[in-house]
Each structure stands twice: as structure tokens, then as C-alpha cells.
Scaffold this motif. Structure first.
Motif, PDB file in Angstrom:
ATOM      1  N   TYR A 311       1.197  -6.579  -5.055  1.00  0.00           N
ATOM      2  CA  TYR A 311       2.574  -6.389  -4.599  1.00  0.00           C
ATOM      3  C   TYR A 311       2.980  -4.922  -4.708  1.00  0.00           C
ATOM      4  CZ  TYR A 311       7.615  -6.558  -4.252  1.00  0.00           C
ATOM      5  OH  TYR A 311       8.904  -6.316  -3.869  1.00  0.00           O
ATOM      6  N   THR A 312       2.798  -4.327  -5.891  1.00  0.00           N
ATOM      7  CA  THR A 312       3.246  -2.955  -6.108  1.00  0.00           C
ATOM      8  C   THR A 312       2.597  -1.983  -5.140  1.00  0.00           C
ATOM      9  OG1 THR A 312       3.704  -3.361  -8.452  1.00  0.00           O
ATOM     10  CG2 THR A 312       3.336  -1.080  -7.795  1.00  0.00           C
ATOM     11  N   TYR A 313       1.283  -2.101  -4.956  1.00  0.00           N
ATOM     12  CA  TYR A 313       0.560  -1.119  -4.150  1.00  0.00           C
ATOM     13  C   TYR A 313       0.395  -1.537  -2.690  1.00  0.00           C
ATOM     14  CZ  TYR A 313      -2.740   2.603  -3.072  1.00  0.00           C
ATOM     15  OH  TYR A 313      -3.342   3.706  -2.522  1.00  0.00           O
ATOM     16  N   GLY A 314       0.470  -2.834  -2.427  1.00  0.00           N
ATOM     17  CA  GLY A 314       0.224  -3.302  -1.069  1.00  0.00           C
ATOM     18  C   GLY A 314       1.466  -3.782  -0.347  1.00  0.00           C
ATOM     19  N   VAL A 315       2.021  -4.910  -0.803  1.00  0.00           N
ATOM     20  CA  VAL A 315       3.145  -5.538  -0.111  1.00  0.00           C
ATOM     21  C   VAL A 315       4.374  -4.639  -0.128  1.00  0.00           C
ATOM     22  CG1 VAL A 315       4.715  -7.511  -0.102  1.00  0.00           C
ATOM     23  CG2 VAL A 315       2.280  -7.853  -0.614  1.00  0.00           C
ATOM     24  N   LYS A 316       4.734  -4.117  -1.296  1.00  0.00           N
ATOM     25  CA  LYS A 316       5.954  -3.329  -1.446  1.00  0.00           C
ATOM     26  C   LYS A 316       5.948  -2.078  -0.577  1.00  0.00           C
ATOM     27  CE  LYS A 316       8.770  -1.262  -5.142  1.00  0.00           C
ATOM     28  NZ  LYS A 316       8.803  -0.984  -6.607  1.00  0.00           N
ATOM     29  N   LEU A 317       4.776  -1.493  -0.362  1.00  0.00           N
ATOM     30  CA  LEU A 317       4.652  -0.265   0.430  1.00  0.00           C
ATOM     31  C   LEU A 317       4.323  -0.537   1.896  1.00  0.00           C
ATOM     32  CD1 LEU A 317       2.724   1.991  -2.133  1.00  0.00           C
ATOM     33  CD2 LEU A 317       5.188   1.903  -1.676  1.00  0.00           C
ATOM     34  N   GLY A 318       4.283  -1.797   2.282  1.00  0.00           N
ATOM     35  CA  GLY A 318       4.034  -2.148   3.672  1.00  0.00           C
ATOM     36  C   GLY A 318       2.589  -2.026   4.101  1.00  0.00           C
ATOM     37  N   ARG A 319       1.669  -1.977   3.128  1.00  0.00           N
ATOM     38  CA  ARG A 319       0.258  -1.814   3.466  1.00  0.00           C
ATOM     39  C   ARG A 319      -0.434  -3.133   3.761  1.00  0.00           C
ATOM     40  NH1 ARG A 319      -0.210   2.508  -1.351  1.00  0.00           N
ATOM     41  NH2 ARG A 319       0.066   4.420  -0.123  1.00  0.00           N
ATOM     42  N   VAL A 320       0.066  -4.224   3.171  1.00  0.00           N
ATOM     43  CA  VAL A 320      -0.462  -5.553   3.459  1.00  0.00           C
ATOM     44  C   VAL A 320       0.722  -6.500   3.602  1.00  0.00           C
ATOM     45  CG1 VAL A 320      -2.647  -5.177   2.240  1.00  0.00           C
ATOM     46  CG2 VAL A 320      -0.712  -6.165   1.015  1.00  0.00           C
ATOM     47  N   PRO A 321       0.572  -7.586   4.338  1.00  0.00           N
ATOM     48  CA  PRO A 321       1.687  -8.520   4.525  1.00  0.00           C
ATOM     49  C   PRO A 321       1.977  -9.329   3.278  1.00  0.00           C
ATOM     50  CG  PRO A 321      -0.289  -9.317   5.647  1.00  0.00           C
ATOM     51  CD  PRO A 321      -0.602  -7.933   5.174  1.00  0.00           C
ATOM     52  N   GLU A 322       3.159  -9.926   3.257  1.00  0.00           N
ATOM     53  CA  GLU A 322       3.608 -10.710   2.106  1.00  0.00           C
ATOM     54  C   GLU A 322       2.645 -11.842   1.775  1.00  0.00           C
ATOM     55  OE1 GLU A 322       5.923 -11.905  -1.058  1.00  0.00           O
ATOM     56  OE2 GLU A 322       6.422 -10.188   0.222  1.00  0.00           O
TER      57      GLU A 322
END
Length: 339
Positions: A311-322
Motif C-alpha cells: 500500500y505505502t509504496y504501490g497503491v498509495k503512490l498510484g503505481r499499482v491498483p487497489e
């Protein structure tokens, strides 16, 4: 790469049998005790969750204590050490969550010049202008057999701190930069049986090697964003490598232009690459691949647990979907046909 036969790693993305009333969005840290119980240090909620090696839930504690869970380790005496980089502290607990010791002053970062409100080229850590005492964004710990504690202090500092078992500061070392004994986010730390101390110098793409008195011994370079370190019973160093997206750079390289996905590596005690897996630029969320591996640990059977800050590195920054958010903890075991 040597000619050693690679084991066949079996991944289990659904190992954690989490109760319905408990939730989290990151597994920032993971540790194993002498009975192979597995401790997860989670974010959102920030607490400690304990499981059997089969993934069965045992207990939870720590809710309401932590600001930003980062790393967790088990000491030789079975005590549980939790590194909270959000409030700049390391806390020591009993296995059931009774507080025994606090290192650092919660909520009071040391003065390193660190600023989170300035534009940066690579990472906010470049605003650190000088080393200071404990702590400013502490990251990980290693506990010696006699109980001495080594803390990597990295997000807002550039130091390793050595404490006695009772919490007395004995020594600190490290400077700002990319030279020997200098750091750009000392993120993970591991004490080897021969007394060498490995430090994952994440944004310098290397692992530095020291004596426990801070004397510099050397480095293993060209290692992509080493974040977490652990040791197998066979004397292999397990490394969690954080993903570097295509538009990012390190302090030792220019913008890369290509995606460098996270991965897990096994290194020899001389730094030789023995095995590597989990990297995918196209399907990071697949079982066996990793998105944002943060810390690793190894149990008595040499099974490897990988905690991810998806979440911190992926989802929150828009790098991977929820829908990638459940990808937070995996257990890797060697196929029984191997050996």
C-alpha cells in the motif's frame, strides 16, 4: 552465478489466516521466534500479529502504540523489538506485548538537517546535512548473542548506533554520502556469526560490511535497493530488493529508464549471487512475485517469509491498483523433492 543447483521455491501468497476482525495494508516487518512462531509488524492498523508457521492466528497486540511500523526482530532471549520510524523509537517487548525498554525519545527526532518539505532529485534523505545521535527515521535492528543492540538510523539520518543490552549508547558511526562508511538510507542490518555486521545501504545500491566497533571492512556493490537482510542456517544471506520504477534513480546511477522490479536474492557470505526470484515487470501481483518487498526472515526449516509494503509504496503512490493490496506477506519453502 555459480553452478550450484537452484532449489525449487514454492510460494504461498495466502499463508496468513487472518481473522475477519483484523485488517492491515502493509506487512512492514516480519520475524520468527525460537518456536517458529511468525510475528508480523503491520501498518493500517499498526500492530503486531502472531501466527504459527502454518499461518494460524495466535494473538495480536500493540494497537494504539505505534506511529509507523517499520521493522521487527526477536532477540536471543525471546524479546520482541519493534522499530517505529514514525516516532523515532525502538521498543523492546515481551512476546505478549509488555513493554520492557524504549530506545530514543518518541516523537523527538535528532537534528540532522532533514527536511520533508523541500524538492529533491532522488529522495528526501538528500536533505540530511550531518549525522546526529539516535534517532531520526530509524529503520532496523540486529541483536548480538550477548544482547547488544545495533540500530540502523536511516530515513532522516546516516548512522549505525550501538547500544548495550540495557540501552546505554556505546558508539555511533556513519556520515552522509556514497563513500566507504557513508550512507544514503541504511535500511536493513544483519549480524553474521563471524561478527561482521552487514548494512543494506539502500539508496547507494550496496551492502556495506563492518566490524561491530564500526570499522569498515568492504562492500558488495551493484545490489539494487537492498532493504531487508536475513540469514539462513546454511550461511546464505537473504536480501529483499525494493522495486525501482523506471523514472527513479539512485545516488550512484542516473535515471534508469526501465522498470527494475523488486526481487529476493540469496548471497553467499562473500557476496556471490546464488539464487534470485520474484522479479516481474508485467505481473508483480502473481503468487511468487513481489511488489514492494521490505523485510525478510527465515525459520528453522529455512523457509523464507517476505513482508511487503504494497500500500505505502504501490497503491498509495498510484503505481499499482487497489486490488493488489492483499499482496503483503508470502512464505517460500523449498520443494520436498529438492535437496
Amino acid at each position: 552465478m555459480t553452478d550450484l543447483k537452484r532449489p525449487a521455491w514454492i510460494a504461498d501468497l495466502h499463508w496468513e489466516q487472518r481473522p475477519a476482525d483484523i485488517s492491515h495494508r502493509d506487512v512492514a516487518g516480519v520475524a520468527v521466534d525460537a518456536s517458529d512462531q511468525v510475528y508480523l509488524f503491520t501498518r493500517f492498523d499498526h500492530q503486531v500479529l502472531v501466527y504459527t508457521s502454518a499461518g494460524k492466528f495466535v494473538r495480536a497486540w500493540g494497537a494504539g502504540i505505534f506511529t509507523n511500523a517499520h521493522s521487527i526482530r526477536i532477540g536471543p532471549d525471546g524479546a520482541v523489538y519493534c522499530v517505529d520510524n514514525g516516532d523515532h523509537s525502538v521498543r523492546k517487548f515481551t512476546p505478549d506485548g509488555e513493554l520492557l525498554l524504549t530506545l530514543g525519545v518518541p516523537g523527538a527526532p535528532s537534528d540532522t538537517g532533514y527536511r520533508a518539505d523541500l524538492p529533491v532529485r532522488i529522495h528526501n534523505v538528500e536533505t540530511v546535512t550531518r549525522p546526529a545521535g539516535p534517532f531520526n527515521g530509524c529503520t532496523d535492528i540486529a541483536i548480538a548473542p550477548g544482547g547488544d543492540i545495533f540500530v540502523s538510523d536511516g530515513y532522516g539520518n546516516c548512522r549505525i548506533h550501538h547500544f548495550s543490552a540495557s540501552g546505554t549508547l556505546l558508539n555511533s558511526w556513519g556520515e552522509v554520502g556514497s563513500g566507504p562508511g557513508e550512507f544514503r538510507i541504511p535500511h536493513g542490518i544483519c549480524l553474521l556469526p563471524d561478527g561482521r555486521l552487514l548494512v543494506a545501504d539502500r539508496e547507494n545500491d550496496r551492502i556495506q560490511i563492518f566490524r561491530t566497533d564500526g570499522s569498515y571492512l568492504g562492500e558488495w556493490d551493484d545490489i539494487q535497493r537492498p532493504s531487508g537482510l536475513a540469514l539462513t542456517s546454511r550461511g546464505e544471506v537473504v536480501v529483499a530488493h525494493l522495486w525501482r520504477p523506471a523514472d527513479n534513480r539512485s545516488f550512484v546511477s542516473d535515471t534508469i529508464g526501465t522498470d527494475e522490479p523488486g526481487r529476493i536474492s540469496l548471497l553467499s557470505l562473500s557476496g556471490e549471487l546464488l539464487d534470485q526470484w520474484g522479479a516481474s515487470a508485467d505481473d508483480k501481483a502473481a503468487e511468487g512475485n513481489v511488489i514492494a518487498p521490505h523485510f525478510v526472515t527465515v525459520d528453522s526449516t529455512d523457509s523464507i517469509y517476505v513482508g511487503e509494503v504494497t500500500y505505502t509504496y504501490g497503491v498509495k503512490l498510484g503505481r499499482v491498483p487497489e486490488d493488489h493490496a492483499p499482496h503483503q506477506i508470502q512464505k517460500f519453502t523449498v520443494s520436498p523433492t529438492e535437496g
